[in-house]
Write an enzyme that holds these catalytic residues in place. Structure first.
Site, PDB file in Angstrom:
ATOM      1  N   HIS A  45       0.930  -1.256  -0.060  1.00 27.26           N
ATOM      2  CA  HIS A  45      -0.133  -0.140   0.054  1.00 27.26           C
ATOM      3  C   HIS A  45       0.701   1.260   0.128  1.00 27.26           C
ATOM      4  O   HIS A  45       1.967   1.097   0.015  1.00 27.26           O
ATOM      5  CB  HIS A  45      -0.884  -0.046   1.109  1.00 27.26           C
ATOM      6  CG  HIS A  45      -2.075  -1.071   1.127  1.00 27.26           C
ATOM      7  ND1 HIS A  45      -2.803  -1.268   1.960  1.00 27.26           N
ATOM      8  CD2 HIS A  45      -2.147  -2.129   0.158  1.00 27.26           C
ATOM      9  CE1 HIS A  45      -3.684  -2.277   1.743  1.00 27.26           C
ATOM     10  NE2 HIS A  45      -3.418  -2.649   0.712  1.00 27.26           N
ATOM     11  N   GLU A  47       1.477   3.645   2.054  1.00 28.10           N
ATOM     12  CA  GLU A  47       2.116   4.037   3.376  1.00 28.10           C
ATOM     13  C   GLU A  47       3.588   3.222   3.270  1.00 28.10           C
ATOM     14  O   GLU A  47       4.519   3.671   3.641  1.00 28.10           O
ATOM     15  CB  GLU A  47       1.481   3.662   4.644  1.00 28.10           C
ATOM     16  CG  GLU A  47       0.302   4.478   4.748  1.00 28.10           C
ATOM     17  CD  GLU A  47      -1.028   3.838   4.277  1.00 28.10           C
ATOM     18  OE1 GLU A  47      -2.279   4.223   4.803  1.00 28.10           O
ATOM     19  OE2 GLU A  47      -0.854   3.033   3.144  1.00 28.10           O
ATOM     20  N   ARG A 205      -7.374  -1.937 -25.325  1.00 31.00           N
ATOM     21  CA  ARG A 205      -6.178  -1.965 -26.127  1.00 31.00           C
ATOM     22  C   ARG A 205      -5.609  -0.562 -26.507  1.00 31.00           C
ATOM     23  O   ARG A 205      -4.369  -0.768 -26.910  1.00 31.00           O
ATOM     24  CB  ARG A 205      -6.886  -2.527 -27.352  1.00 31.00           C
ATOM     25  CG  ARG A 205      -7.549  -3.939 -27.303  1.00 31.00           C
ATOM     26  CD  ARG A 205      -8.046  -4.336 -28.598  1.00 31.00           C
ATOM     27  NE  ARG A 205      -8.956  -3.678 -29.344  1.00 31.00           N
ATOM     28  CZ  ARG A 205     -10.148  -3.567 -28.953  1.00 31.00           C
ATOM     29  NH1 ARG A 205     -10.744  -4.277 -28.066  1.00 31.00           N
ATOM     30  NH2 ARG A 205     -11.046  -2.765 -29.740  1.00 31.00           N
ATOM     31  N   LEU A 296     -30.377  -3.184 -22.139  1.00 28.03           N
ATOM     32  CA  LEU A 296     -29.932  -3.350 -20.958  1.00 28.03           C
ATOM     33  C   LEU A 296     -29.465  -2.022 -20.017  1.00 28.03           C
ATOM     34  O   LEU A 296     -29.872  -1.960 -18.873  1.00 28.03           O
ATOM     35  CB  LEU A 296     -28.545  -4.103 -21.096  1.00 28.03           C
ATOM     36  CG  LEU A 296     -27.668  -4.361 -19.869  1.00 28.03           C
ATOM     37  CD1 LEU A 296     -28.595  -5.192 -18.571  1.00 28.03           C
ATOM     38  CD2 LEU A 296     -26.367  -4.988 -20.005  1.00 28.03           C
TER      39      LEU A 296
END
Length: 369
Positions: A45, A47, A205, A296
């Site tokens: 992460h 930190e 792409r 949709l």
């Protein structure tokens, strides 16, 4: 903190399903000791990256201040707790833009730091950190991803002619820009209508990416061809269907191509889109990028699930055909969906308009879906 925010933004395409976080460590004179941003899932992460950078530079972090764009984590996930790493490094103060909405953190990182004698302060940058991680916050607070629907249309809102032609209404520059929005998402959703009509790959792409987003297909009757172009990319493919027999020859053929099949019917022979979107949180999807047809899109709109529209508008008038979403006409202007303009920009010859549903970025704190 501004520098930490820039670092967080640099991680835009790589951290999913983790949030995009940046960290800058300075000494008492404000001199840079180390900096870093969150790496791909399973890696360090922000930190920890900043602490490593400080060590590489030969700097001690004893008594230093860490500026971080999100509360340091306090749980063991794919990596160890960042708050413990800061404590062990002798950090004297942590300034964070926002508390982490993850229930496994939720203030515990701050508490653990304070218990160890580390001063904790909520600093600047909350709006930037929130905006950069809307998908992560949505999954944590609403139990579903942030849904961004992309459309490419003429200026009068047509996405395809009545005979189905749609390639290409907008410019090559718009398509290139659209790939960047694909790349930042955790998953891309399309419908079987688009798969059968266009046989698209729906991968990234045209921009450099660290990973290919998962492809989600809503396919009620399991009509996806096993030789569809969508299987060409090296990525996870999940097909939601209303077909219960997942041992059928059609289902087995798709499974052999690597597709994960999930039965989620709505009782009317279709995929339950609301259940599907919420199930995507289980799959750790933060930002869902929708590239689908008007049917949709309509199902998502009618379920109240579209948070944001990413619309590319070409300077053309097509005078009829398919629109953004095949929803019933309203009878009252008062029933219009209230939207806010997030940005309007020129992309090639086209306009890119980002529209956000009013109230969507409150992420359910007002009881919304």
């Amino acid at each position: 903190m501004a520098q930490a925010q820039e670092l967080a933004a640099s991680a835009l395409f790589r951290t999913s399903p983790n949030p995009r976080v940046g960290c800058v460590i300075v000494d008492s004179q404000g001199r840079l000791l180390g900096q870093g941003a969150t790496q791909p899932a399973g890696q360090a992460h922000a930190e920890v990256m900043a602490l490593r950078d400080a060590r590489t530079r030969g700097h001690s972090t004893q008594g230093a201040t860490a500026y971080v764009t999100l509360e340091p984590c306090a749980h063991h996930g794919r990596t160890g707790p960042c708050c413990d790493a800061l404590i062990e490094a002798g950090i004297g103060k942590v300034v964070a833009s926002l508390a982490d909405p993850n229930p496994r953190v939720g203030g515990q990182g701050f508490e653990r730091l304070r218990a160890a004698g580390v001063e904790v302060e909520i600093g600047d940058g909350a709006d930037q950190a929130w905006e950069l991680n809307l998908g992560f916050f949505s999954r944590m607070l609403r139990g579903r991803p942030w849904v961004r629907a992309k459309v490419a249309a003429s200026l009068d809102g047509i996405t395809a002619l009545s005979n189905g032609q749609s390639q290409w209404i907008t410019s090559a520059e718009a398509r290139h820009d659209g790939h960047a929005w694909r790349a930042r998402s955790c998953a891309i959703l399309t419908g079987i209508g688009t798969v059968l009509a266009d046989n698209p790959r729906l991968d990234v792409r045209e921009v450099e990416t660290f990973r290919q987003p998962t492809l989600i297909v809503a396919d009620s009757q399991l009509q996806t061809p096993p030789d569809a172009a969508l299987f060409a990319a090296q990525r996870k493919v999940v097909i939601y269907t209303a077909v219960s027999d997942l041992a059928s020859s059609r289902a087995l053929a798709l499974a052999e191509r690597g597709a994960q099949l999930l039965c989620m019917p709505d009782g009317q022979g279709r995929v339950d889109v609301r259940a599907m979107i919420h199930d995507l949180a289980r799959l750790e999807v933060n930002e869902l990028h929708v590239e689908a047809g008007h049917r949709l899109n309509a199902a998502l709109v009618e379920a109240g699930l579209v948070d944001e529209w990413l619309a590319y508008l070409a300077p053309k008038l097509l005078w009829g055909g398919a629109g953004w979403a095949d929803v019933p006409s309203l009878s009252r202007l008062a029933d219009a969906q209230a939207m806010s303009f997030q940005s309007v920009a020129s992309v090639g010859d086209d306009l890119r308009v980002i529209l956000r549903k009013v109230g969507a970025d409150r992420l359910g704190v007002d009881g919304s879906t």
